[in-house]
Design a protein around this motif. Structure first.
Motif, mmCIF file in Angstrom:
data_model
loop_
_atom_site.group_PDB
_atom_site.id
_atom_site.type_symbol
_atom_site.label_atom_id
_atom_site.label_comp_id
_atom_site.label_asym_id
_atom_site.label_seq_id
_atom_site.Cartn_x
_atom_site.Cartn_y
_atom_site.Cartn_z
ATOM 1 N N ALA A 42 0.856 -1.190 0.000
ATOM 2 C CA ALA A 42 0.000 0.000 0.000
ATOM 3 C C ALA A 42 0.891 1.239 0.000
ATOM 4 C CB ALA A 42 -0.938 -0.012 1.193
ATOM 5 N N CYS A 43 0.383 2.320 0.576
ATOM 6 C CA CYS A 43 1.043 3.614 0.443
ATOM 7 C C CYS A 43 2.471 3.622 0.988
ATOM 8 C CB CYS A 43 0.220 4.707 1.103
ATOM 9 S SG CYS A 43 -1.113 4.144 2.133
ATOM 10 N N CYS A 44 2.746 2.806 2.017
ATOM 11 C CA CYS A 44 4.100 2.772 2.576
ATOM 12 C C CYS A 44 5.131 2.414 1.517
ATOM 13 C CB CYS A 44 4.167 1.742 3.692
ATOM 14 S SG CYS A 44 3.723 2.407 5.273
ATOM 15 N N GLY A 80 3.020 -1.765 3.962
ATOM 16 C CA GLY A 80 1.642 -1.497 3.572
ATOM 17 C C GLY A 80 0.633 -2.360 4.285
ATOM 18 N N THR A 81 -0.607 -2.155 3.885
ATOM 19 C CA THR A 81 -1.724 -2.845 4.520
ATOM 20 C C THR A 81 -1.776 -4.298 4.043
ATOM 21 O OG1 THR A 81 -2.808 -0.745 4.122
ATOM 22 C CG2 THR A 81 -4.162 -2.498 5.019
ATOM 23 N N GLY A 107 5.685 0.500 8.872
ATOM 24 C CA GLY A 107 4.445 1.259 8.994
ATOM 25 C C GLY A 107 3.431 0.617 9.918
ATOM 26 N N ALA A 108 2.443 1.442 10.259
ATOM 27 C CA ALA A 108 1.432 0.999 11.222
ATOM 28 C C ALA A 108 0.640 -0.185 10.699
ATOM 29 C CB ALA A 108 0.495 2.162 11.520
ATOM 30 N N CYS A 109 0.334 -0.171 9.419
ATOM 31 C CA CYS A 109 -0.516 -1.238 8.862
ATOM 32 C C CYS A 109 0.171 -2.592 8.963
ATOM 33 C CB CYS A 109 -0.830 -0.954 7.407
ATOM 34 S SG CYS A 109 -1.982 0.362 7.212
ATOM 35 N N MET A 115 -4.855 1.697 10.903
ATOM 36 C CA MET A 115 -6.218 2.205 11.090
ATOM 37 C C MET A 115 -7.257 1.277 10.470
ATOM 38 S SD MET A 115 -6.213 5.290 8.433
ATOM 39 C CE MET A 115 -5.329 5.216 6.915
ATOM 40 N N TYR A 116 -6.800 0.251 9.780
ATOM 41 C CA TYR A 116 -7.762 -0.624 9.111
ATOM 42 C C TYR A 116 -8.180 -1.755 10.043
ATOM 43 C CZ TYR A 116 -6.105 1.891 5.110
ATOM 44 O OH TYR A 116 -5.759 2.885 4.256
ATOM 45 N N GLY A 137 5.084 4.607 12.083
ATOM 46 C CA GLY A 137 4.792 5.731 11.204
ATOM 47 C C GLY A 137 3.697 5.382 10.222
ATOM 48 N N CYS A 138 3.065 6.421 9.703
ATOM 49 C CA CYS A 138 1.989 6.178 8.738
ATOM 50 C C CYS A 138 2.022 7.275 7.689
ATOM 51 C CB CYS A 138 0.643 6.145 9.444
ATOM 52 S SG CYS A 138 -0.746 5.936 8.322
ATOM 53 N N PRO A 139 2.821 7.182 6.688
ATOM 54 C CA PRO A 139 3.862 6.170 6.503
ATOM 55 C C PRO A 139 5.142 6.588 7.218
ATOM 56 C CG PRO A 139 3.831 7.627 4.631
ATOM 57 C CD PRO A 139 2.772 8.125 5.560
HETATM 58 S S1 SF4 Z 1 0.825 2.702 7.553
HETATM 59 FE FE1 SF4 Z 1 -0.210 4.466 6.659
HETATM 60 S S2 SF4 Z 1 1.014 4.910 4.861
HETATM 61 FE FE2 SF4 Z 1 1.527 2.833 5.471
HETATM 62 S S3 SF4 Z 1 0.185 1.537 4.322
HETATM 63 FE FE3 SF4 Z 1 -0.821 1.941 6.252
HETATM 64 S S4 SF4 Z 1 -2.135 3.693 5.820
HETATM 65 FE FE4 SF4 Z 1 -0.640 3.585 4.168
#
Ligand code: SF4
Lengths: 170, 469
Positions: A42-44, A80-81, A107-109, A115-116, A137-139
């Motif tokens: 994902a975004c990371c 990423g997620t 990252g957090a995911c 957050m998911y 971190g996010c990201p």
């Molecule tokens: S931690 Fe944040 S930036 Fe990384 S994949 Fe999850 S939502 Fe995206």
């Protein structure tokens, strides 16, 4: 049992002899030539790409040889997620990586689902893989990933490499 | 004379004894409690940190139970007897030995019996609570915290890749099973076998080098794909047979059955069955429906298949087809076909596979609900200070008058049958086919604003104070 984390070096014998242990040399080689598998989910992954680019330049730490075949990598960077669907693929790729191997949850995911909190998202890749380093971190900024990489190198350096290898093989 | 009839001395003594013994037990409990609490904490830490089994935390109750047993053992020798309790009451209420005498069954005179009644007041035990509790406070709190904090689940241990020789052996076994059941066509299996030979050769020379492993992965993927294709074909054949069944059951006009579309459908079905292995003479002669065998032979020979002429024959043919497909499906399920398409090759053992499944479905068994040891996963969704909603920003507000267009502000210039054509931008080159896309993007900027829209915008911005409703 303490494993040496540095190479023995005798100034009197400079340029001629370095005293050390096999384990320390192996660790030293391993930590400075990590071949990451970019598991960008994902975004990371954007930050992961940025870590490899010229500004942050992951090659300063000997980890620039990103490979997309699990058979040629020893570090999985999960960025990423992780959805359940992808989790199985990630697990499979991890299983296919040769030992010794390490995992960074970026990252957090990847670390905790982030957050998911959703029916579709695995709540942290550490449910299925043994994670060595969590990068928050996010990201996370590329610097954070590089810091994680440095921490991993420290971890590798003091690892009982031969024992670990033996354990993995038996 | 004994105590007055309304007063039961023995029950007062019993009650007193029970209370005193309770006190003894509690006092002795506190004697061991701090040590047992510390043992509980130690056990909890071992369970969490060394064994990494957060779900074993309730074991911490064992040392606490042990403290109870120790306290009981210690107290047993110190428990009060009824006589001691009576003596205690004597002393406590200044009965001057009357209680002990009554307990011994010595007859007492009426005034003395009256005196004795003073002794029925329940004994008041004076606990030095704080003194007893002080050493236990810190361990109790620590234990509570250890029990209550959400604890991260253990990471699974590292797995290792399956050695190349083992991979080759597994895949060979798989191929042999498929060959035995005759589920996959021979030419496909021959290809797989050739690959196995190549792999064996490579593994002999460079066991464990990445390209060999990658080749083994590729083969396992191909096998899984073939299995998956086979299952899909079986499924789609079954669907096709079912849809043709409609004609046989309803007895629709056989001229419809002979229509071109249905012929195509049947031809497709025959092709699929051919792919599934109904293309060899032995297979055809095993069919108990001679007509179907003939149709199939004709189809294989490339001739126009002569289809059954009436619903009964059609029904027979479909039944035979269904029977044949069922035999295939049974074989497929016997050798667990399709397992390779999912996670068959991911994990080495059944236990690992189960562990992976349970990991993926979450501790609580519900996907996405991680269980209370995952911290955030089970937490309620709450908004913290950072995300408190600004109520004002979300308040509904009416737009000022004239902000929204009304029918009377519009003017119909003309009505066209076709959508309007884009006007080329002034000075722009004639859009060629390659530039058409970019022109389409930019034409929005060049489009003139309708008069009524311009008016609305002007009024909105020139109005000094929009009336709020
Ligand atoms: S931690 Fe944040 S930036 Fe990384 S994949 Fe999850 S939502 Fe995206």
């Amino acid at each position: 049992m303490k494993f040496p984390d540095t190479l023995g070096f005798d100034p009197k014998l400079e340029n001629q002899l370095i005293l050390t242990e096999v384990s320390a040399v192996m660790n030293w080689m391993r930590k400075n030539s990590l071949w990451p598998m970019p598991m960008g989910l994902a975004c990371c992954a954007i930050e992961l790409m940025s870590s490899g680019a010229s500004r942050f330049d992951i090659s300063r730490f000997g980890a620039e040889v990103m490979r997309f075949s699990p058979r040629q990598t020893d570090l999985m960077i999960v960025a990423g997620t992780v959805t359940y669907k992808m989790a199985l693929a990630a697990k499979r790729l991890y299983d296919q990586m040769p030992s010794p191997k390490w995992v960074i949850a970026m990252g957090a995911c990847a670390s905790s689902g982030g957050m998911y909190r959703s029916y579709a998202v695995l709540q942290g890749i550490d449910r299925i893989l043994p994670v060595d380093i969590y990068v928050s971190g996010c990201p996370p900024r590329p610097e954070a990933l590089l810091e994680g990489l440095i921490q991993l190198q420290k971890k590798i350096q003091i690892e009982p490499s031969l024992l670990r290898q033996k354990k993995a093989d038996c | 004379m004994n105590a007055p009839a309304h007063f039961q001395w023995s029950s007062a003594v019993n009650r007193c004894r029970r209370l005193l013994n309770g006190g003894v037990l509690v006092e002795n409990l506190f004697h061991h409690l701090p040590a047992c609490l510390i043992a509980s904490i130690g056990l909890t830490l071992v369970v969490l940190l060394a064994l990494q089994k957060p779900s074993w935390r309730p074991l911490a109750i064992l040392p606490l139970g042990a403290s109870l047993i120790l306290a009981w053992q210690r107290s047993r020798r110190r428990f009060f007897t009824n006589r001691q309790a009576a003596a205690w009451l004597d002393a406590r209420h200044a009965l001057h030995g009357l209680g002990t005498l009554a307990q011994d069954g010595v007859p007492l005179s009426a005034p003395l019996g009256q005196n004795l009644a003073r002794g029925h007041f329940p004994p008041r035990l004076h606990w030095r609570w704080m003194k007893l509790l002080r050493p236990a406070i810190a361990p109790v709190l620590t234990l509570l915290v250890l029990q209550l904090i959400p604890w991260k689940t253990t990471s699974p241990s590292a797995t290792r890749s399956i050695p190349i020789h083992k991979q080759i052996r597994r895949q060979l076994e798989r191929i042999q099973t498929l060959e035995k059941t005759g589920l996959l066509p021979g030419r496909e299996l021959d290809g797989f076998k050739r690959e196995i030979e190549d792999l064996n050769r490579a593994a002999g020379a460079y066991a464990g080098d990445p390209p060999t492993l990658e080749a083994a992965d590729r083969l396992s993927e191909q096998l899984a794909k073939s299995e998956s294709n086979l299952l899909n074909q079986l499924r789609s054949c079954a669907d096709a047979v079912n849809s043709l069944q409609q004609f046989a059951v309803t007895g629709k006009a056989m001229e419809t059955w002979q229509s071109a579309e249905l012929k195509t459908q049947t031809a497709e079905l025959l092709q699929k069955m051919k792919d599934l292995g109904l293309d060899s003479d032995p297979a055809l002669s095993q069919l108990n429906n001679k007509e179907l065998a003939e149709i199939m032979r004709a189809y294989l020979a490339g001739a126009n298949a002569e289809l059954p002429k009436n619903p009964g024959e059609l029904q027979n043919m479909l039944d035979t087809m269904r029977q044949w497909l069922k035999t295939k499906a049974d074989k497929a399920s016997q050798c667990q076909l399709g397992a390779g398409c999912s996670d068959h090759f991911i994990t080495e053992t059944e236990a690992e596979r189960q562990a992976l499944k349970s990991a993926c479905s979450g501790v609580s068994g519900q996907p996405g609900k991680g269980g209370n040891d995952r911290g955030r996963a089970d937490a309620e969704l709450t908004y913290g200070d950072e995300t408190r909603l600004d109520d004002k920003a979300f308040q509904a507000r009416l737009l000022p008058d004239g902000a929204s267009p009304s029918a009377d502000q519009s003017l119909t210039l003309s009505i066209q049958a076709l959508p309007p054509k884009a006007t080329p931008l002034a000075g722009a080159a004639t859009p060629s086919s390659s530039a058409a896309a970019s022109t389409a993007k930019t034409e929005g900027h060049g489009a003139a604003v309708l008069l009524r829209h311009r008016e609305t915008v002007r009024r909105y911005f020139t109005q000094p104070t929009p009336p709020s409703k």
